[in-house]
Design an enzyme around this catalytic site. Structure first.
Site, short mmCIF file in Angstrom:
data_model
loop_
_atom_site.label_atom_id
_atom_site.label_comp_id
_atom_site.label_asym_id
_atom_site.label_seq_id
_atom_site.Cartn_x
_atom_site.Cartn_y
_atom_site.Cartn_z
N ASP A 151 0.84 -1.20 0.00
CA ASP A 151 0.00 0.00 0.00
C ASP A 151 0.87 1.25 0.00
OD1 ASP A 151 -2.36 1.44 0.02
OD2 ASP A 151 -2.58 1.39 2.19
N CYS A 258 -14.13 2.79 9.27
CA CYS A 258 -15.45 2.18 9.46
C CYS A 258 -15.34 0.70 9.11
CB CYS A 258 -16.48 2.87 8.57
SG CYS A 258 -18.14 2.15 8.64
#
Length: 376
Positions: A151, A258
């Protein structure tokens, strides 16, 4: 490290198969939970990326637009690469109770921090182990061309992992796996070795669309379609500006990321636990209240989030997110009068020293409470 042409020994089919078997064993020794290999061809994924960007669904993630051409063409990122060694690493620590996570989200005064971010920054954990992995390969076969990623560069790592067979794309766009659900990180080593490639997995979502239905902001606009501009993870982490008013109430107490679409996914019932201490919860982030986190000074924020992915957003965005959570707590009938007064006082005390971004969200939080009071 620059990539070089593979030697004849490396190109041998027999040697490549032997090396492939060794790679799987070594990956496990280094703490990775699975390893698969694919080539660098992305197929229609690059076209889908261009369409997604053209629709503006990346929001303020300008880096995706700037590096779109490289992201869609792995060969431009690492010239000479032939294969991508894709690995996964589970991050769900043994003390995480997924059912209890739902209760936390439903408790207005509690702070909800995404599970993956409660431990050490995964970028550092995976990058170090990937570098160690690459060095071990070099010791075994001699010098070769490679570069490691996690990432950390314009690389379509989820698509490459899907193609390699580490899992399939869920309707929430995350990668899913039968043994690990979606609670794992991805890492890659691009190499110039013509290793045998693995086959993709079949998708196993069927008619289920629980992730779509549960999303608080309807960010999953259709199966396999995500509008980042609506996603709470984007809004609380990547978004540098004010949280759009239309999404603030839907945020609830989610102050960093979330997990709803993952918590509701049936496959995460089978998620394996990580035994790595790096991913254990730190500083009580699984149980902390909004007021407790609000009380942290900037120095405390930096100290307690040392080595954490959360530190990347900075103190101002952290306070912005908490202010929204506190406003939603004030608007909740579940909150006691005593807690309500404590929250109001804490917000008012912070206005004088708040920057413009945080002050705007504090004022919103107090106005939400006022509007609720006026209706009572």
């Amino acid at each position: 490290m620059s990539l070089s042409a593979p030697s004849s020994d490396q190109a041998s089919g027999k040697d490549a198969a032997t090396l492939r078997a060794w790679l799987g064993v070594k990956a496990t020794e280094l703490g990775f939970d699975d390893l698969r290999i694919t080539d660098t061809v992305l197929g229609d994924a690059s076209q889908k990326l261009q369409e997604w960007l053209a629709e503006g669904r990346h929001g303020h993630m300008d880096y995706m637009q700037r590096h779109a051409n490289i992201r869609a063409n792995t060969g431009l990122l690492v010239p000479g690469a032939l294969r991508v060694i894709c690995v996964s690493m589970n991050y769900l620590s043994p003390d995480i109770d997924l059912d209890a996570e739902w209760q936390g989200i439903k408790t207005p005064t509690k702070a909800s921090v995404s599970i993956y971010a409660r431990g050490r920054d995964y970028h550092k954990v995976l990058r170090n182990r990937l570098q160690e992995f690459a060095k071990a390969i070099e010791e075994k076969i001699g010098p070769f061309g490679y570069r490691v990623f996690t990432d950390s560069a314009p690389l379509m790592e989820v698509e490459l992992a899907r193609k390699a067979g580490l899992g399939w794309r869920g309707k929430h766009t995350l990668l899913l796996n039968r043994e690990s659900g979606s609670t794992f990180f991805l890492g890659e080593i691009l190499v110039d070795i013509p290793l045998p490639v693995d086959e993709p997995q079949e998708a196993h979502c069927g008619t289920c669309q629980s992730c779509i239905d549960i999303c608080p902001t309807q960010a999953i606009t259709a199966p396999y379609q995500l509008d980042a501009r609506r996603c709470i993870s984007y809004l609380t982490i990547e978004n540098p500006e004010a949280i759009p008013i239309e999404f603030r109430r839907a945020m609830g107490n989610r102050v960093y990321g979330c997990d709803d679409c993952q918590l509701i996914c049936p496959w995460n019932k089978f998620a394996k636990r990580s035994q790595l201490p790096d991913f254990a919860q730190r500083h009580g982030l699984g149980q902390a209240s909004l007021l407790e986190l609000w009380s942290w000074t900037e120095t405390e924020f930096n100290q307690r989030h040392e080595g954490s992915a959360i530190r990347r957003i900075g103190y101002s965005r952290w306070r912005r997110n908490l202010a929204v959570g506190l406003g939603n707590a004030l608007a909740s009938p579940q909150v006691s009068d005593e807690d309500r007064q404590s929250i109001q006082q804490a917000l008012r005390n912070a206005i004088a020293s708040a920057d413009a971004l945080v002050a705007e969200h504090i004022n919103w939080a107090l106005s939400i409470n006022a509007s609720v009071d006026s209706k009572d």
